[in-house]
Design an enzyme around this catalytic site. Structure first.
Site, PDB file in Angstrom:
ATOM      1  N   TYR A 296       0.838  -1.205   0.000  1.00 23.45           N
ATOM      2  CA  TYR A 296       0.000   0.000   0.000  1.00 23.45           C
ATOM      3  C   TYR A 296       0.869   1.249   0.000  1.00 23.45           C
ATOM      4  O   TYR A 296       1.766   1.382   0.835  1.00 23.45           O
ATOM      5  CB  TYR A 296      -0.906   0.047   1.233  1.00 23.45           C
ATOM      6  CG  TYR A 296      -2.030  -0.929   1.206  1.00 23.45           C
ATOM      7  CD1 TYR A 296      -3.202  -0.659   0.512  1.00 23.45           C
ATOM      8  CD2 TYR A 296      -1.929  -2.129   1.894  1.00 23.45           C
ATOM      9  CE1 TYR A 296      -4.246  -1.568   0.494  1.00 23.45           C
ATOM     10  CE2 TYR A 296      -2.975  -3.042   1.893  1.00 23.45           C
ATOM     11  CZ  TYR A 296      -4.127  -2.753   1.190  1.00 23.45           C
ATOM     12  OH  TYR A 296      -5.152  -3.645   1.179  1.00 23.45           O
TER      13      TYR A 296
ATOM     14  N   THR B 176     -11.159   0.156  -3.253  1.00 24.45           N
ATOM     15  CA  THR B 176     -10.162   0.706  -2.335  1.00 24.45           C
ATOM     16  C   THR B 176      -8.952  -0.199  -2.116  1.00 24.45           C
ATOM     17  O   THR B 176      -8.067   0.152  -1.359  1.00 24.45           O
ATOM     18  CB  THR B 176     -10.820   0.990  -0.967  1.00 24.45           C
ATOM     19  OG1 THR B 176     -11.365  -0.232  -0.465  1.00 24.45           O
ATOM     20  CG2 THR B 176     -11.919   2.028  -1.100  1.00 24.45           C
ATOM     21  N   ASP B 177      -8.902  -1.341  -2.776  1.00 23.91           N
ATOM     22  CA  ASP B 177      -7.831  -2.302  -2.527  1.00 23.91           C
ATOM     23  C   ASP B 177      -6.944  -2.524  -3.751  1.00 23.91           C
ATOM     24  O   ASP B 177      -6.333  -3.575  -3.898  1.00 23.91           O
ATOM     25  CB  ASP B 177      -8.426  -3.630  -2.049  1.00 23.91           C
ATOM     26  CG  ASP B 177      -7.414  -4.472  -1.272  1.00 23.91           C
ATOM     27  OD1 ASP B 177      -6.588  -3.876  -0.546  1.00 23.91           O
ATOM     28  OD2 ASP B 177      -7.459  -5.700  -1.389  1.00 23.91           O
ATOM     29  N   ALA B 178      -6.853  -1.535  -4.606  1.00 27.45           N
ATOM     30  CA  ALA B 178      -6.056  -1.672  -5.832  1.00 27.45           C
ATOM     31  C   ALA B 178      -4.601  -1.303  -5.557  1.00 27.45           C
ATOM     32  O   ALA B 178      -4.048  -0.381  -6.154  1.00 27.45           O
ATOM     33  CB  ALA B 178      -6.651  -0.820  -6.942  1.00 27.45           C
TER      34      ALA B 178
ATOM     35  N   ASN C 237      -2.112  -6.187  -6.154  1.00 30.36           N
ATOM     36  CA  ASN C 237      -3.354  -6.552  -6.827  1.00 30.36           C
ATOM     37  C   ASN C 237      -3.358  -6.097  -8.284  1.00 30.36           C
ATOM     38  O   ASN C 237      -4.410  -6.059  -8.921  1.00 30.36           O
ATOM     39  CB  ASN C 237      -4.573  -6.000  -6.088  1.00 30.36           C
ATOM     40  CG  ASN C 237      -4.972  -6.881  -4.934  1.00 30.36           C
ATOM     41  OD1 ASN C 237      -4.519  -8.012  -4.821  1.00 30.36           O
ATOM     42  ND2 ASN C 237      -5.813  -6.370  -4.072  1.00 30.36           N
TER      43      ASN C 237
END
Length: 190
Positions: free
Chosen positions: A43, A88-90, A94
């Site tokens: 992240y 929101t998790d890109a 991923n």
């Protein structure tokens, strides 16, 4: 191949393909691997991991001009989809590159989950990567997405079309419950 499974009865995972009737493993690297970043730093905001500029630099470093163009445009589109859909998790793990011989392309998108269906509009929803200096989806404008596209070599007109087409195309592709949540996001679907 497992007993009873055949290419005709089992959908292939994105890391395998059928070649002459046989499953063949495809080589892929997630963007942390490709950038030599530890997976614990996937992240950008939380871990200091790769962001849009880092990924754009990676795409610009690909040896083939055609791969630079196609992978860069594909990532720009993926970024737009993730922002507009409220995914929101890109993070960097991923997103992956598919490597085949001398060819490099962005892998199909996976692990897409929109937060929009869970949002009542009161809490901030953040992107996994900063776009134009902002993580908050409500602050990421079409203009910021278009400028991000330029980092990947996408010209201004094409970047604007990607944003517009995604906004228009996403509406018929989502369930009504999600659509209600998506309307609360800044690049609201009309």
């Amino acid at each position: 191949m497992a007993r009873g499974a055949s290419p005709k009865t089992r959908p292939p995972p994105r890391t395998r393909a059928v070649v002459k009737g046989q499953w063949r493993r495809l080589h892929q690297e997630d963007l942390c691997q490709a950038l030599r970043v530890p997976p614990s730093k996937k992240y950008q905001r939380l871990d200091g991991g790769p962001g849009v500029a880092d990924i754009a630099g990676l795409m610009r470093s690909l040896p083939s001009a055609a791969d630079r163009r196609s992978a860069g445009t594909a990532f720009s589109r993926a970024l737009v989809v993730n922002v507009i859909a409220g995914c929101t998790d890109a993070h960097a793990k991923n997103n992956s590159l598919m490597l085949e011989r001398r060819s490099v392309r962005l892998a199909p998108l996976y692990d897409l989950l929109s937060y929009a269906a869970y949002s009542d509009g009161s809490a901030s929803i953040d992107s996994a990567m900063s776009v134009g200096g902002d993580y908050r989806l409500r602050r990421i404008s079409a203009a910021k997405l278009e400028r991000a596209g330029a980092m990947f070599g996408v010209d201004a007109a094409e970047a604007a079309e990607i944003v517009d087409t995604t906004r228009k195309g996403l509406r018929p592709a989502v369930a009504d419950e999600l659509l209600l949540g998506l309307r609360k996001l800044p690049l609201a679907l009309t």
